[in-house]
Design a protein around this motif. Sequence first.
Motif, PDB file in Angstrom:
ATOM      1  N   GLU A   1      51.944-131.853  30.558  1.00  0.00           N
ATOM      2  CA  GLU A   1      51.424-130.936  32.011  1.00  0.00           C
ATOM      3  C   GLU A   1      52.399-131.119  32.972  1.00  0.00           C
ATOM      4  O   GLU A   1      52.532-132.213  33.521  1.00  0.00           O
ATOM      5  CB  GLU A   1      49.852-131.445  32.372  1.00  0.00           C
ATOM      6  CG  GLU A   1      49.414-130.534  33.461  1.00  0.00           C
ATOM      7  CD  GLU A   1      47.882-131.026  33.664  1.00  0.00           C
ATOM      8  OE1 GLU A   1      47.557-130.316  34.825  1.00  0.00           O
ATOM      9  OE2 GLU A   1      47.212-131.573  32.946  1.00  0.00           O
TER      10      GLU A   1
ATOM     11  N   ASP B   1      55.538-124.279  25.287  1.00  0.00           N
ATOM     12  CA  ASP B   1      54.072-124.764  24.708  1.00  0.00           C
ATOM     13  C   ASP B   1      53.037-124.108  25.257  1.00  0.00           C
ATOM     14  O   ASP B   1      52.630-123.661  26.442  1.00  0.00           O
ATOM     15  CB  ASP B   1      53.983-126.220  25.518  1.00  0.00           C
ATOM     16  CG  ASP B   1      52.213-126.789  25.225  1.00  0.00           C
ATOM     17  OD1 ASP B   1      51.768-126.137  24.417  1.00  0.00           O
ATOM     18  OD2 ASP B   1      52.143-127.863  25.605  1.00  0.00           O
TER      19      ASP B   1
ATOM     20  N   GLN C   1      56.028-124.613  29.975  1.00  0.00           N
ATOM     21  CA  GLN C   1      54.425-125.046  29.783  1.00  0.00           C
ATOM     22  C   GLN C   1      53.792-123.443  30.194  1.00  0.00           C
ATOM     23  O   GLN C   1      53.848-123.067  31.466  1.00  0.00           O
ATOM     24  CB  GLN C   1      53.962-126.127  30.731  1.00  0.00           C
ATOM     25  CG  GLN C   1      52.567-126.198  30.508  1.00  0.00           C
ATOM     26  CD  GLN C   1      52.212-126.569  28.986  1.00  0.00           C
ATOM     27  OE1 GLN C   1      51.927-125.831  28.234  1.00  0.00           O
ATOM     28  NE2 GLN C   1      52.823-127.807  28.665  1.00  0.00           N
TER      29      GLN C   1
ATOM     30  N   ASN D   1      50.693-122.898  28.395  1.00  0.00           N
ATOM     31  CA  ASN D   1      49.328-123.147  27.984  1.00  0.00           C
ATOM     32  C   ASN D   1      48.468-123.150  29.089  1.00  0.00           C
ATOM     33  O   ASN D   1      48.425-124.023  30.072  1.00  0.00           O
ATOM     34  CB  ASN D   1      49.043-124.698  27.207  1.00  0.00           C
ATOM     35  CG  ASN D   1      47.796-124.876  26.790  1.00  0.00           C
ATOM     36  OD1 ASN D   1      46.756-124.047  27.119  1.00  0.00           O
ATOM     37  ND2 ASN D   1      47.577-125.743  25.748  1.00  0.00           N
TER      38      ASN D   1
ATOM     39  N   LYS E   1      46.878-126.366  30.835  1.00  0.00           N
ATOM     40  CA  LYS E   1      47.698-127.470  31.410  1.00  0.00           C
ATOM     41  C   LYS E   1      48.227-126.847  32.822  1.00  0.00           C
ATOM     42  O   LYS E   1      49.071-127.372  33.179  1.00  0.00           O
ATOM     43  CB  LYS E   1      48.979-127.645  30.486  1.00  0.00           C
ATOM     44  CG  LYS E   1      48.373-128.155  29.132  1.00  0.00           C
ATOM     45  CD  LYS E   1      49.550-128.832  28.457  1.00  0.00           C
ATOM     46  CE  LYS E   1      48.894-129.571  27.157  1.00  0.00           C
ATOM     47  NZ  LYS E   1      50.287-129.911  26.280  1.00  0.00           N
TER      48      LYS E   1
END
Length: 314
Positions: free
Chosen positions: A87, A208, A288, A290, A293
């Motif tokens: 994260e 991700d 990132q 997602n 996160k």
Amino acid sequence: MPLTVNDVDRFEAFRPRLEAIAYRLLGSASDAEDAVQEAFLRWQSTDVGRVEVPEAWLTRVLTNLCLNQLSSARARRETYVGQWLPEPLLTGDPMLGPADTAEQRESVSYAVLTLMERLSPNERAVYVLREAFDYPHREIAAILDITEAASQQIFHRAKKHIADGRTRAAIDEAAARRIVEEFLMAATSGRTEPLLRLLTEDAIAIGDGGGKVPARAKAFEGALAVATFMRGLFKPNKAKRAIVGGSPEVYVTTANGGPAVVVVVDGRVFGVMCLEVTAGGIAAFRTQVNPDKLDRATELWAAVSHGEPLLVAF
């Protein structure tokens, strides 16, 4: 025996440090918060008057809670959809912890947090406690119930694993930011050649999405593959606008102490792309997207001034 106000205050004074330790160990802000809260419950249920050194006691409890979480997290990640990345934390987040030394800054960089996934739980704990928080091996040994010699050996082994994955020299923040800005201009030009000039030959791109946002399960490897992907990623089309829910604003900022591109849609952080910028060019893009996160990044983004976007994509 119930905690006194002074007992609670002693814990709260140490909470930021505990959260910074837990984040480095777990790579997740939400998991770090949960671990620290569990440490507080342990503090609440013990006779704190008999605890001679609260900082050492709490660090030991927290570290072992995190080690238990790491063991179960490895099992969960075997069924994780696609690539798993940590994260990201934006600049100004207190969970980033101390940044006074090069070692402390390096230990929370996005590249190193990703590399730490290769370490065993004990290697990760020793590396974090020694490199980022300067605990002596004597105290680390007591925390992990190992010998001091074993702590030293584990640290050297962990540090070598990290060093083997970090073979290039980084460049200063101002130069890195200029390269990131050049990258965005090149990515939106619709041409591959300008991008290739900014990348190392063995550049990689990893994303991700956690199965909630489209992200390729396998990393793109090599300058041409990465450049082609990035050119397509920033090419406007209706499908992308539908995925992100509008026209995203793109900012250049820092995350985990390094250069990053933040994509914001209607005040919500949709994605954070952390770039590994070296003297030879951009070596890695770790993105990132997602949404699970990015809640903390969205909260911090809303609380600080960030100026005008560098561009509005798609």
